[in-house]
Design a protein around this motif. Structure first.
Motif, PDB file in Angstrom:
ATOM      1  N   UNK A  51      -1.726  -7.308  12.493  1.00 47.53           N
ATOM      2  CA  UNK A  51      -0.677  -6.416  11.995  1.00 47.53           C
ATOM      3  C   UNK A  51       0.108  -5.829  13.169  1.00 47.53           C
ATOM      4  N   UNK A 127       3.853   0.702   3.596  1.00 45.48           N
ATOM      5  CA  UNK A 127       3.583   0.100   4.895  1.00 45.48           C
ATOM      6  C   UNK A 127       4.887  -0.516   5.386  1.00 45.48           C
ATOM      7  N   UNK A 129       7.018  -3.270   8.075  1.00 39.22           N
ATOM      8  CA  UNK A 129       6.949  -4.501   8.865  1.00 39.22           C
ATOM      9  C   UNK A 129       8.350  -4.855   9.357  1.00 39.22           C
ATOM     10  N   UNK A 147       7.078  -1.724   2.186  1.00 39.07           N
ATOM     11  CA  UNK A 147       6.368  -2.142   0.968  1.00 39.07           C
ATOM     12  C   UNK A 147       5.744  -0.907   0.317  1.00 39.07           C
ATOM     13  N   UNK A 149       3.304   0.657  -2.610  1.00 38.13           N
ATOM     14  CA  UNK A 149       2.225   0.311  -3.556  1.00 38.13           C
ATOM     15  C   UNK A 149       1.623   1.584  -4.125  1.00 38.13           C
ATOM     16  N   UNK A 151      -1.628   3.973  -4.819  1.00 37.27           N
ATOM     17  CA  UNK A 151      -2.704   4.278  -3.881  1.00 37.27           C
ATOM     18  C   UNK A 151      -3.951   3.482  -4.280  1.00 37.27           C
ATOM     19  N   UNK A 152      -3.964   2.227  -3.858  1.00 36.46           N
ATOM     20  CA  UNK A 152      -5.056   1.336  -4.268  1.00 36.46           C
ATOM     21  C   UNK A 152      -6.416   1.771  -3.727  1.00 36.46           C
ATOM     22  N   UNK A 153      -6.412   2.460  -2.596  1.00 32.66           N
ATOM     23  CA  UNK A 153      -7.689   2.916  -2.052  1.00 32.66           C
ATOM     24  C   UNK A 153      -8.307   3.983  -2.954  1.00 32.66           C
ATOM     25  N   UNK A 154      -7.455   4.740  -3.616  1.00 27.85           N
ATOM     26  CA  UNK A 154      -7.958   5.792  -4.510  1.00 27.85           C
ATOM     27  C   UNK A 154      -8.358   5.237  -5.872  1.00 27.85           C
ATOM     28  N   UNK A 155      -7.795   4.093  -6.249  1.00 28.97           N
ATOM     29  CA  UNK A 155      -8.099   3.545  -7.578  1.00 28.97           C
ATOM     30  C   UNK A 155      -9.010   2.322  -7.511  1.00 28.97           C
ATOM     31  N   UNK A 156      -9.017   1.651  -6.351  1.00 27.59           N
ATOM     32  CA  UNK A 156      -9.790   0.408  -6.251  1.00 27.59           C
ATOM     33  C   UNK A 156      -9.225  -0.683  -7.143  1.00 27.59           C
ATOM     34  N   UNK A 157      -7.987  -0.528  -7.566  1.00 25.71           N
ATOM     35  CA  UNK A 157      -7.310  -1.438  -8.510  1.00 25.71           C
ATOM     36  C   UNK A 157      -8.006  -1.456  -9.874  1.00 25.71           C
ATOM     37  N   UNK A 158      -8.597  -0.330 -10.233  1.00 25.74           N
ATOM     38  CA  UNK A 158      -9.230  -0.224 -11.551  1.00 25.74           C
ATOM     39  C   UNK A 158      -8.153  -0.261 -12.633  1.00 25.74           C
ATOM     40  N   UNK A 162      -2.566  -6.214  -8.856  1.00 21.99           N
ATOM     41  CA  UNK A 162      -1.950  -5.978  -7.556  1.00 21.99           C
ATOM     42  C   UNK A 162      -0.442  -6.239  -7.619  1.00 21.99           C
TER      43      UNK A 162
END
Lengths: 330, 172
Positions: A51, A127, A129, A147, A149, A151-158, A162
Motif C-alpha cells: 500500500x 482510504x 490512492x 474510496x 466504505x 465501517x467494516x471493522x465495526x460490523x465485520x460485514x455482518x 462488500x
C-alpha cells in the motif's frame, strides 16, 4: 629480575611507544564501541506492505512530491470529516472556485446531492490512492481516488455485502503556490472558442469540461440558411464523433439535433475519455450535416417511425450535404 | 628523585586497576545472584510471552501482507479451538465488541454454538482497503467431514504493527 625492574621496564616501554600505544588503544576503543553498538542495537522489524497511497497506480514510477503529501492527506481528511458530520458548506468551500463553478454550477445543493450518496453517514471510512498525475497547461495535477466504505471493522460485514463508492479528488498548486482541491471527478475546464463555418452553418465550440472519464463540449450552432439543418438524427452512422489521435469516440447523447431556419442553439456533447489515457482530442467531427428541402423527422406526430424510403428520399433531395470539423486540440 | 616519583605513579595506577577489577567481579557476582532469586512463574510467563512475540514478529516480518492476515485470523481461530475465549476476545475490535458481543460470556456462548470443535480453514479471497483487509474465509468441520457443513465468514483485519492487530468477523 625484581618486580621493581619489571615495572620500570614497562614504564620505559610505555614512555617510548606512547603514541603507538595511544593509537592502538583508540582503535581498540572504536572497535569495542562499534561492536557494542551493533550488538545492542534494536532492529525493529517492519511490516512490508504494497500500500503506497502516494504512488500513482497508473504509473508506479510517478509519485506525489513528499512536500505535498501531508497537506493532501490533511485536506482529504478535513473534506471527508466535514461531509461525515453534514457540514457540507465547509466541505464545499474547500473546493477550488473553478470546481465549484463547473462541477457543481456554483450550487452547494448540487454538491450535497452528489456527495450524500457517497458519504451518507458519520461511520463511513475512507482510504486514498494516488491514481495518476497529468499536466494541464503548465500545472501538474495529482489525481487521487478516494474510496468510501461502511465501517467494516465495526460490523465485520455482518448482514452486508462488500461494496464501496469512489470519487476522484485532484490537487494542483495555483500561481500563488496554494494547494487547490477539486472533487466530483472534475479535472479542468477550457474555453476552447474554436469556430468552423460555411454559408449554411456556423459551429462554435464554446468550451469543454474535462472529468476523469468524460469530456463534455458545449457547442453553439447558428443556422444561416432559410432551411432546416439536420446535425444528428440517427439516420446516418457516426453523425457526431470526437476524433482522437488513434480512434474516434461516439457521443453519449442520443437526442436529435435539428436546427430550424436561422436558429441559434446550444448543445452539449459528452464523450467517454479517460484524462490519463495518453490520447489527445483533436477535432469534433460532424460528418452528416444536411440542409433539407423537406424534413419529416424520424417519427411522425403519433410517435410512429417514419418509413426508411421517405427518410432516404429526403436525404437524397437535400439542398446540401457536408461534414464539418472543429479543432479542439489544446 | 624523578625516578622515585614516576615509580609511585605507576604504583597508584596498578592499585587502581586492581580495585576496578575487584569491583567489577563483585558487581557481576551480585547481578548473577539477584537474577536467579525470587523468579516467579509469572516472570517466566512474561519472558516466555516476550520471546514468543519476538519470534512471531520476526516470522511475520518475512511474510507478505496476505500471509500475515491469514496468520492473524488463524491465531484467532486457534484460540477459539483451544477454548481460549478471553484471548480471542482481546483480538476483537472495540466497536465490533460493543455492537455484537458486549460481554465475553456472550462471545463464548456464540463461539460454542457457531464454530465446530475442530475446523479447517480455507482462505478464499482477500481485498485491501487502505489499512483494512477484508477476507473471505470458509470454515470446514474437520470432524464431520461433511462438505456442506462448511460455513463462510468474512474477517476484517487491521494491522497496527507486526503481531499487533484487531479484527472482526461476520456474525451468523
Amino acid at each position: 629480575m625484581q618486580f621493581t625492574d619489571i615495572r620500570l621496564k614497562m614504564i620505559r616501554l610505555v614512555k617510548k611507544y606512547k603514541k603507538i600505544l595511544f593509537i592502538i588503544v583508540l582503535v581498540w576503543g572504536i572497535i569495542f564501541f562499534v561492536n557494542y553498538y551493533i550488538g545492542h542495537r534494536k532492529v525493529v522489524p517492519k511490516a512490508t506492505t504494497t500500500y503506497e497511497p502516494h504512488t500513482s497506480i497508473m504509473s508506479s514510477s510517478s509519485s506525489t512530491p513528499s512536500s505535498m503529501t501531508s497537506e493532501i492527506e490533511q485536506k482529504i481528511h478535513n473534506y471527508v470529516e466535514y461531509c461525515k458530520v453534514g457540514d457540507f458548506d465547509e466541505a464545499y468551500k474547500m473546493l477550488s472556485e473553478e470546481c465549484r463553478e463547473y462541477a457543481f454550477k456554483n450550487n452547494v445543493n448540487e454538491f450535497v446531492a452528489y456527495i450524500y450518496d457517497k458519504i451518507p453517514s458519520e461511520s463511513i471510512q475512507y482510504s486514498i490512492q494516488s491514481y495518476s498525475n497529468i499536466k494541464v497547461g503548465n500545472k501538474k495535477v495529482y489525481i487521487y481516488e478516494v474510496k468510501y466504505t461502511p465501517d467494516y471493522l465495526a460490523t465485520g460485514l455482518t448482514n452486508e455485502t462488500y461494496s464501496y463508492a469512489t470519487e476522484k479528488i485532484s490537487f494542483y498548486r495555483d500561481d500563488d503556490k496554494n494547494l487547490q482541491m477539486i472533487a466530483g471527478n472534475y479535472i479542468y475546464h477550457n474555453d476552447i472558442k474554436s469556430i468552423s463555418e460555411n454559408e449554411y452553418l456556423k459551429i462554435d465550440v464554446v468550451d469543454k469540461v474535462v472529468n476523469y472519464s468524460i469530456e463534455k463540449y458545449t457547442v453553439k450552432f447558428t443556422n444561416r440558411s432559410n432551411n432546416i439543418i439536420v446535425i444528428a438524427d440517427g439516420a446516418e452512422e457516426n453523425e457526431v464523433v470526437l476524433s482522437l489521435n488513434n480512434e474516434t469516440r461516439k457521443r453519449a447523447e442520443t437526442e436529435t439535433i435539428v436546427l430550424e431556419p436561422n436558429q441559434v442553439a446550444e448543445y452539449e456533447f459528452t464523450f467517454s475519455k479517460f484524462v490519463d489515457d495518453g490520447d489527445i482530442a483533436n477535432d469534433l467531427l460532424f460528418s452528416s450535416i444536411r440542409v433539407m428541402e423537406q424534413y419529416s423527422g424520424m417519427k411522425d406526430k403519433q410517435g410512429n417511425d417514419i418509413d426508411h424510403e421517405t427518410i432516404q428520399s429526403e436525404i437524397d433531395n437535400a439542398i446540401a450535404k457536408f461534414s464539418m470539423q472543429v479543432a479542439v486540440k489544446e | 628523585m624523578k625516578k622515585k616519583k614516576s615509580t609511585s605513579k605507576a604504583n597508584i595506577v596498578l592499585i587502581l586497576v586492581v580495585m576496578i577489577f575487584v569491583f567489577t567481579i563483585v558487581i557481576i557476582n551480585h547481578r548473577l545472584k539477584t537474577n536467579h532469586q525470587n523468579i516467579t512463574n509469572q516472570d517466566i510467563q512474561v519472558v516466555y510471552d516476550q520471546m514468543h512475540n519476538e519470534i512471531a514478529v520476526n516470522q511475520l516480518a518475512e511474510m507478505d501482507e496476505s500471509s500475515r492476515m491469514q496468520y492473524y485470523v488463524s491465531e484467532f481461530i486457534e484460540a477459539i479451538e483451544n477454548n481460549q475465549y478471553e484471548k480471542a476476545y482481546t483480538m476483537l475490535y472495540d466497536d465490533f465488541k460493543t455492537n455484537y458481543f458486549p460481554s465475553i460470556n456472550e462471545f463464548e456462548s456464540y463461539c460454542k454454538e457457531t464454530f465446530p470443535k475442530m475446523f479447517s480453514v480455507t482462505y478464499e479471497n482477500i481485498e485491501r482497503n487502505g489499512d483494512i483487509y477484508i477476507m473471505w474465509v470458509k470454515c470446514n468441520d474437520a470432524l464431520s467431514g461433511k462438505k456442506n457443513a462448511a460455513v463462510s465468514f468474512n474477517f476484517v483485519v487491521k494491522e497496527n504493527n507486526l503481531n499487533d492487530f484487531v479484527l472482526s468477523f461476520s456474525v451468523k
